[in-house]
Design a protein around this motif. Structure first.
Motif, PDB file in Angstrom:
ATOM      1  N   ARG B 107      -7.028  17.893 -27.972  1.00 13.92           N
ATOM      2  CA  ARG B 107      -8.490  17.923 -28.184  1.00 13.92           C
ATOM      3  C   ARG B 107      -9.083  18.275 -26.737  1.00 13.92           C
ATOM      4  O   ARG B 107      -8.991  17.576 -25.930  1.00 13.92           O
ATOM      5  N   GLN B 111      -8.950  16.236 -23.127  1.00 16.22           N
ATOM      6  CA  GLN B 111      -8.562  16.923 -21.959  1.00 16.22           C
ATOM      7  C   GLN B 111      -9.628  16.647 -20.997  1.00 16.22           C
ATOM      8  O   GLN B 111      -9.175  16.337 -19.581  1.00 16.22           O
ATOM      9  N   ILE B 112     -10.830  16.402 -21.195  1.00 14.70           N
ATOM     10  CA  ILE B 112     -11.709  16.176 -20.077  1.00 14.70           C
ATOM     11  C   ILE B 112     -11.689  14.783 -19.722  1.00 14.70           C
ATOM     12  O   ILE B 112     -11.665  14.457 -18.532  1.00 14.70           O
ATOM     13  N   GLU B 114      -9.310  12.897 -20.011  1.00 16.11           N
ATOM     14  CA  GLU B 114      -8.052  12.573 -19.143  1.00 16.11           C
ATOM     15  C   GLU B 114      -8.048  12.679 -17.544  1.00 16.11           C
ATOM     16  O   GLU B 114      -7.646  11.823 -16.807  1.00 16.11           O
ATOM     17  N   ALA B 115      -9.248  13.707 -17.160  1.00 17.57           N
ATOM     18  CA  ALA B 115      -9.309  13.763 -15.587  1.00 17.57           C
ATOM     19  C   ALA B 115     -10.054  12.537 -15.335  1.00 17.57           C
ATOM     20  O   ALA B 115      -9.645  11.958 -14.379  1.00 17.57           O
ATOM     21  N   MET B 165     -15.456  20.065 -17.523  1.00 16.67           N
ATOM     22  CA  MET B 165     -14.192  19.315 -16.803  1.00 16.67           C
ATOM     23  C   MET B 165     -14.137  19.283 -15.395  1.00 16.67           C
ATOM     24  O   MET B 165     -13.936  18.260 -14.963  1.00 16.67           O
TER      25      MET B 165
ATOM     26  N   LYS C 231      -5.585  18.713 -11.867  1.00 13.03           N
ATOM     27  CA  LYS C 231      -6.352  17.634 -12.391  1.00 13.03           C
ATOM     28  C   LYS C 231      -5.867  16.487 -11.785  1.00 13.03           C
ATOM     29  O   LYS C 231      -6.221  15.353 -11.865  1.00 13.03           O
ATOM     30  N   LEU C 233      -2.903  15.169 -12.128  1.00 16.22           N
ATOM     31  CA  LEU C 233      -2.100  14.413 -13.063  1.00 16.22           C
ATOM     32  C   LEU C 233      -0.794  14.170 -12.589  1.00 16.22           C
ATOM     33  O   LEU C 233      -0.411  14.982 -11.752  1.00 16.22           O
TER      34      LEU C 233
END
Ligand SMILES: Nc1ncnc2c1ncn2[C@@H]1O[C@H](COP(=O)(O)OP(=O)(O)OP(=O)(O)O)[C@@H](O)[C@H]1O
Ligand SMILES: [Mg+2]
Lengths: 318, 318, 325
Positions: B107, B111-112, B114-115, B165, C231, C233
């Protein structure tokens, strides 16, 4: 001025290409493909193994010439009436009736090639034709053919042949080959269809249409040459599945009783209760079936690499 | 002190055909809160430059020499782990291929978030979601679309989500690589305006990469013009735009129609970009340069300081 | 919800396919050379019993009516009587079906999970020894001839080492012992199941491993992986959370596409290990000319394949939001 320069650049590139290749493009393409193939270790192993199996198939004619007791199906050693281990007379030993296992093994190679290649060839012809027609015609024809493909795809081929042999009695080896071919085309036709769909967008098909070429002509003259490499690739995978199905059928006791295939040999070991006693008999046919499958599979994967430029890029960057 | 200072950066790729000099001897600096635009035609090394700043070059890419001082520290001396912490928290990127930049199976909100969660271990899941909500407001996506998957978004929405993001961790620098090329003109314009206002709101520095000099000149404080891996003109927006010096900049400017009227004739830049593997001696642009002299063939160009903020890489002027 | 609509659509497709199979099988059984009545009615039956069965199956009716009878009998579970067992066919196949499902689904699920897991690891170590060994191992187990593998496993692990029973699913002494608890019985089944399970597992996991490996390598080139890297990760997160779920999708597709081929292997495995499943029943029925049982087993196997296909498709839709929404 600008456009002219770009044009002349392209022209000079073309000249350059022609000069450096200096052969027909088909041969050049084959050479380029072969150069990539040769770098592939698995491909080389696969090809080597296949050559060995082909030699075995060719040699299968020799033992019966030496002595009739080396006939794979009917020849029986007059002095031996049971399974014996390897000896000078019988390099791989004899089966329960005193038949020579090595001769059977060589004959099995011939049957495997025969079954594998002919079933694969037929299923590729069917699959390619149907795939091209479905992709090119589109609409109703496409839907109908692809639904048919879906339907056949979910049929377990081995069990289908079983049911058919229940109904029609012992099946001749060529009937088995035909049934395998009839049930193993859907996968190919899907791939060819996708390829045809993308070819249809290309200008040369459009040009052929405008020039008044018939559908048949477009399909077989213009589309087919472009999908053939892919079809050929799939043929190697189909060879393996045909060999496996025939072997499994013979193993279950539904093979053609007049041919000696590796599956049949395994059935004899198993059914006569020799599997714990006679490893010299159990091992060779199983190893041969597995290895020939493996080598066709490796051949296919290596060819895949030749045909798929994406994989090549991976090799370049990785 | 400048936020980012790049000195004599040279980047290349190893390929089967040889070493590709993708970026050569590029130097520039960027103050906090300012924006810098790079323009040049396809293949001139813009993306390569941007990726190098994040140290995200593909495995075959190498930064051959130079320094990249970010907040006074050389990014090239950072360990992988230190670099990982800088990414997105300090330097975020909007990719050229934004359409595929979002993971199709997760979703958008996740994803945003997560950063945020990666770079701030203290941040709870709820807090992160709250911030994502705020970001959606900033970039103008309705809040009820947060839980969607990427394929449910239009191209413009995806681009907005990616901008959201990029803003998530309030980075000091955002590298925007052709953020709007895939969109239609009206959406392009909206998004550019949005980026601009958000940049001013959050006082973020931006490196803006585009092949469209009119967009860059609208948007950025400084402009760098690139040609075949080299910076050829660099300076204040006003100076470069109104009094271009390098023949390539001039050609670029006349290639695009301006919004204000038919000030320039639409005229393609003649010729092909030079080969980046075997570089010609002298000036790289000379084959296409209308004012190339004899010396351009043998001598490499030198930097010409026009004003304290404006320089050009050309020997044929005066 | 969209997912239910999707499943509904697939169910209809499956029903159509099955209906065609049903019809083709009917035509084959009636039109094949030989007497259709003797194919459905045990020649050893008393004339009265035979009469009854003939009228029940509609064999004295014209072909069109026979077809209607056939459909009705199918939906009421009346497949006639097995020549060999002398019992209603439906009872036999109901008893065999759970055994097949137990062995087959366990093997496929296990193979898919292990294949995905190892394929991920292989892709991560691309070009290293780990990768080479895994790829080679997968190639070999994928192409080894299943019946032969089964025989070798029996020979080594059941005969030479005597770790597992040679054949069957249950040991009589355990199941007839009133004192044996459910747990002992389960262990007994598991003990019998290990070798056939290993056979089916080995044949399948190799191809899943190879698909996962190459799919993972492709996925790692995607733009969203670059985003994930940018990002900041961790590599582990990128691999497991961003690449693997996407890369596993082709494996799921391939499990579905190869189901028909897998069930061939299932039947072979059952036959070799005398596992009392429906595949073995089909093989035996064919060799004993027990037509009613052969026909019903085949139909049931077709249903198993089709429904497993539905399960795989549903799983795919669940994993890939692009299909679900
Ligand atoms: N992974 C790679 N391997 C080899 N060469 C590459 C690679 N990526 C880029 N290049 C080459 O480096 C040069 C610069 O590419 P780059 O992507 O930076 O151009 P660009 O200015 O961003 O172009 P565009 O406007 O088309 O995005 C090109 O000649 C390209 O062919
Ligand atoms: Mg680019």
């Amino acid at each position: 001025m600008g456009r002219f320069e770009i044009g002349s650049y392209e022209m000079s590139m073309e000249k350059l290409n022609k000069k450096s290749l200096n052969r027909s493009p088909r041969i050049a393409r084959f050479r380029a493909g072969w150069a990539i193939y040769r770098q592939n270790l698995l491909g080389k192993i696969g090809l080597t193994l296949l050559v060995i199996f082909a030699l075995m198939a060719l040699c299968s004619f020799i033992p019966p010439l030496i002595d009739p007791m080396y006939q794979p199906m009917t020849g029986v050693d007059p002095d031996i009436a049971k399974s014996t281990g390897p000896s000078l007379r019988h390099w791989l030993g004899t089966d329960f009736m005193g038949r020579d296992i090595l001769s059977q093994l060589l004959a099995g190679a011939r049957v495997a090639f025969m079954v594998g290649v002919s079933a694969a060839f037929m299923s590729i012809v069917i699959g390619t034709t149907i795939g091209m027609i479905a992709g090119y015609m589109g609409k109703f024809v496409d839907t109908l053919l692809m639904r048919l493909a879906d339907m056949i795809m979910v049929m377990p081929t081995l069990l289908v042949v079983l049911i058919l042999s229940a109904l029609f009695g012992q099946l001749n080896i060529w009937i088995i080959v035909l049934i395998i071919a009839l049930f193993r085309w859907p996968g190919v036709s899907r791939v060819i269809r996708a390829q045809t769909l993308s070819l249809k967008q290309r200008p040369f098909i459009e040009a052929a249409k405008v020039a008044g070429a018939s559908h048949m002509r477009i399909i077989f003259r213009h589309i087919m040459p472009n999908v053939l490499p892919l079809a050929f690739l799939y043929m190697t995978f189909r060879v393996t599945s045909a060999i496996i199905i025939e072997a499994a059928l013979a193993f279950l006791g539904f093979g053609d009783p007049s041919t000696v295939s590796w599956g049949m040999m395994l059935q004899w070991v198993w059914k006569t209760g020799h599997m714990f006693k006679a490893p010299y008999w159990l091992l060779p046919p199983g190893i041969c079936i597995s290895l020939i499958t493996l080598s066709f599979y490796m051949l296919g994967r290596a060819m895949d690499e030749v045909l798929d430029p994406r994989l090549r890029k991976e090799a370049e960057t990785g | 002190m400048a936020l980012l200072e790049v000195e004599n950066l040279s980047i290349g790729y190893h390929s089967q055909k040889g070493y590709i000099h993708a970026v050569e001897d590029v130097s520039f600096s960027l103050e906090a809160g300012k924006s810098l635009g790079f323009v040049g035609e396809s293949g001139c090394g813009k993306t390569t430059l941007g990726m190098a700043l994040m140290r995200l070059l593909p495995p075959n890419g190498v930064i051959r020499e130079g320094r990249m001082l970010f907040e006074g520290n050389d990014l090239l001396k950072k360990s992988d782990e230190e670099m990982r912490e800088i990414r997105w928290k300090k330097v975020a990127m909007i990719f050229q291929a934004a359409m595929n930049a979002l993971n199709p199976v997760h979703r958008i909100e996740d994803q945003i978030a997560e950063a945020l969660l990666t770079h701030d271990p203290m941040c709870s899941k709820e807090e992160a979601m709250k911030q994502v909500e705020d970001l959606f407001v900033f970039v103008g996506i309705p809040k009820d679309r947060m839980r969607d998957y990427p394929h449910q978004y239009s191209g413009g929405m995806k681009q907005r989500a990616i901008i959201a993001m990029a803003l998530a961790c309030r980075p000091a620098l955002i590298i925007a690589d052709e953020p709007t090329t895939a969109l239609d003109v009206i959406v392009q314009d909206q998004i550019l305006k949005e980026i601009k206002s958000l940049q001013e709101l959050f006082k973020i520095s931006i490196i803006f990469i585009s092949h469209d000099i009119s967009v860059v000149s609208d948007f950025c404080d400084d402009i760098g013009v690139m040609y075949a891996g080299q910076l050829v003109e660099y300076g204040d927006r006003q100076e470069v735009f109104t009094s271009p010096v390098h023949p390539y900049t001039k050609a670029l400017l006349s290639s695009y129609p301006t919004v204000t009227g038919e000030k320039y004739k639409l005229e393609p830049i003649p010729g092909e970009t030079p080969n980046l593997i075997n570089q010609p001696s002298g000036c790289r642009f000379r084959h296409r340069c209308p004012s190339a002299g004899v010396s351009c063939k043998t001598e490499s160009p030198v930097w010409l300081k026009l004003t304290p903020t404006h320089r050009a890489f050309c020997s044929s002027i005066r | 919800m969209e997912l239910t609509r999707y499943i509904g659509r697939r169910l209809i497709q499956i029903a159509i396919i099955f209906f065609v199979i049903l019809t083709v099988l009917f035509l084959l059984f009636r039109l094949a050379p030989g007497d259709p009545v003797s194919r459905m009615v045990d020649p050893d039956m008393t004339p009265e019993d035979a009469e009854f069965l003939i009228s029940q199956l509609g064999l004295d009716q014209p072909l069109g009516m026979q077809y209607l009878y056939y459909l009705k009998n199918f939906f009421t579970g009346n497949f006639g009587e097995s020549f060999h067992y002398g019992q209603p066919v439906i009872e036999i196949i109901w008893a065999r079906l759970p055994n097949t499902i137990l062995l087959f689904t366990t093997a496929i699920i296990l193979a898919a999970l292990v294949g995905i897991f190892l394929g991920k690891i292989a892709s991560w170590h691309k070009g290293e020894t780990t990768d080479t060994l895994m790829t080679l191992g997968a190639l070999v187990t994928h192409t080894v001839f299943l019946p032969w593998l089964g025989l070798i496993l029996i020979w080594v692990f059941a005969y030479k080492l005597d770790w597992f029973p040679i054949t069957g699913m249950l040991s009589e002494e355990v199941w007839l012992d009133p004192g044996a608890g459910i747990f002992t019985k389960l262990i007994d089944v598991l003990h019998h199941m290990i070798l056939p399970l290993a056979t089916l597992f080995f044949i399948h996991f190799g191809s899943y491993l190879l698909i996962m490996r190459s799919s993972m390598l492709e996925t790692l080139k995607e733009d969203y992986i670059l985003t994930a890297r940018a990002k900041g990760l961790q590599e582990k997160v990128i691999r497991n959370h961003h690449a693997a779920p996407n890369a596993a999708l082709p494996v799921v597709t391939s499990v579905g596409l190869s189901l028909a081929f897998s069930i061939n292997g299932g039947a072979l495995t059952e036959t070799i290990f005398t596992w009392p499943g429906i595949g073995r029943e089909l093989v035996m029925a064919v060799s004993q000319n027990d037509y009613p049982l052969a026909q019903a087993s085949f139909l049931l196997i077709a249903i198993v394949v089709l429904l497993s296909n539905l399960v795989v498709d549903t799983l795919y839709a669940y994993l890939d939001p692009r299909i679900r929404y």
